[in-house]
Design a protein around this motif. Sequence first.
Motif, mmCIF file in Angstrom:
data_model
loop_
_atom_site.group_PDB
_atom_site.id
_atom_site.type_symbol
_atom_site.label_atom_id
_atom_site.label_comp_id
_atom_site.label_asym_id
_atom_site.label_seq_id
_atom_site.Cartn_x
_atom_site.Cartn_y
_atom_site.Cartn_z
ATOM 1 N N ASP A 149 0.793 -1.292 0.082
ATOM 2 C CA ASP A 149 -0.113 -0.112 -0.066
ATOM 3 C C ASP A 149 0.894 1.258 -0.045
ATOM 4 N N ASP A 150 1.708 1.271 0.908
ATOM 5 C CA ASP A 150 2.682 2.797 0.948
ATOM 6 C C ASP A 150 3.397 2.861 -0.361
ATOM 7 N N MET A 151 3.728 1.830 -0.927
ATOM 8 C CA MET A 151 4.675 2.132 -2.278
ATOM 9 C C MET A 151 3.731 2.589 -3.278
ATOM 10 N N ALA A 152 2.661 2.105 -3.202
ATOM 11 C CA ALA A 152 1.684 2.757 -4.195
ATOM 12 C C ALA A 152 1.205 4.098 -3.764
ATOM 13 N N LEU A 153 0.783 4.262 -2.658
ATOM 14 C CA LEU A 153 0.517 5.638 -2.296
ATOM 15 C C LEU A 153 1.428 6.749 -2.406
#
Length: 318
Positions: free
Chosen positions: A237-241
């Motif tokens: 999630d964090d990489m995408a965000l």
Amino acid sequence: MNSADLSVLKTAVSWLKTGHRVAIATVVQTWGSAPRPVGSWLAIREDGQVAGSVSGGCVEDDLIRRVQSEILSKAIPEMVVYGVSQQEAARFGLPCGGTLRLLVEPHPERAILEELLHAITHHETTSRIVNLGTGKSRIERNDADLFYCDDEIMRTFYGPRWRMVIIGAGQLSIYTAEFALAADFEVIVIDPREEYAEGINLEQVQFFKAMPDDVLLDIKVDAHTAVVALTHDPKLDDMALMEALKSPAFYVGALGSRVNTIKRKERLLEFDVTPEQVERLHGPVGLNIGALTPPEIAISILAEVIAVKYGASVPKKG
């Protein structure tokens, strides 16, 4: 451009390719409770076949007759008005005395329509300018989201379809994808995990088994794109965000509690994401409607995305 009008465009191009004569009617002005908005399309073939709608069925039969008997034989576009009087509005079934003003093009140029279709499917924003005196048209690449029509030209704006990119292919993602499709979004699901290698078995959903941040860069996230992170795995999630928050995406949201959202924002600030960009994050994702089950949570997510899409007020979360 919504899927209904995109379907009209595809149908008109297909008819022209097979040698049919086709007229295109565009809603250029409405008064009262007209059932279709400005810019709506109707394609009419010489044999009476139609694609699309300009009135929800009120005037189509009469318009088809006029196109077949009069307009197709003309050289230039014609302005057609329905519902000028209460009596005529009642005759055509227009609600509350509504009035429609339509521009009917008897000879739309196939090459221009094909260029427009190519631009839309490649997520480009364009305008089509029609000269009312000659019937000739041209395409301009621009972001001027404005419909305009006077006695000389009609300018119609066409943006790419609204897109929703869902990170994760779990149960919540399935419901979110289903509701997004129903709400006329183009849907992309991304999940690199082996246990979700089969993706989401839904027609019209594009699945990528890859790292979300790489896919977001490849698909060129634009202002018609919403990104929703639903894996509950910070590594994904964090990489995408990080990429989504730096993009022009109109909505970026992530699943998680209020406490986890605070921690996530703190983590994001440790990378090359500015405080202003981090504040764009909607978390916990979705409107607070007391949702508990996956389908209810998916509804809350779509409700928030749609609210942001149309500029409606969305309550702050902590």
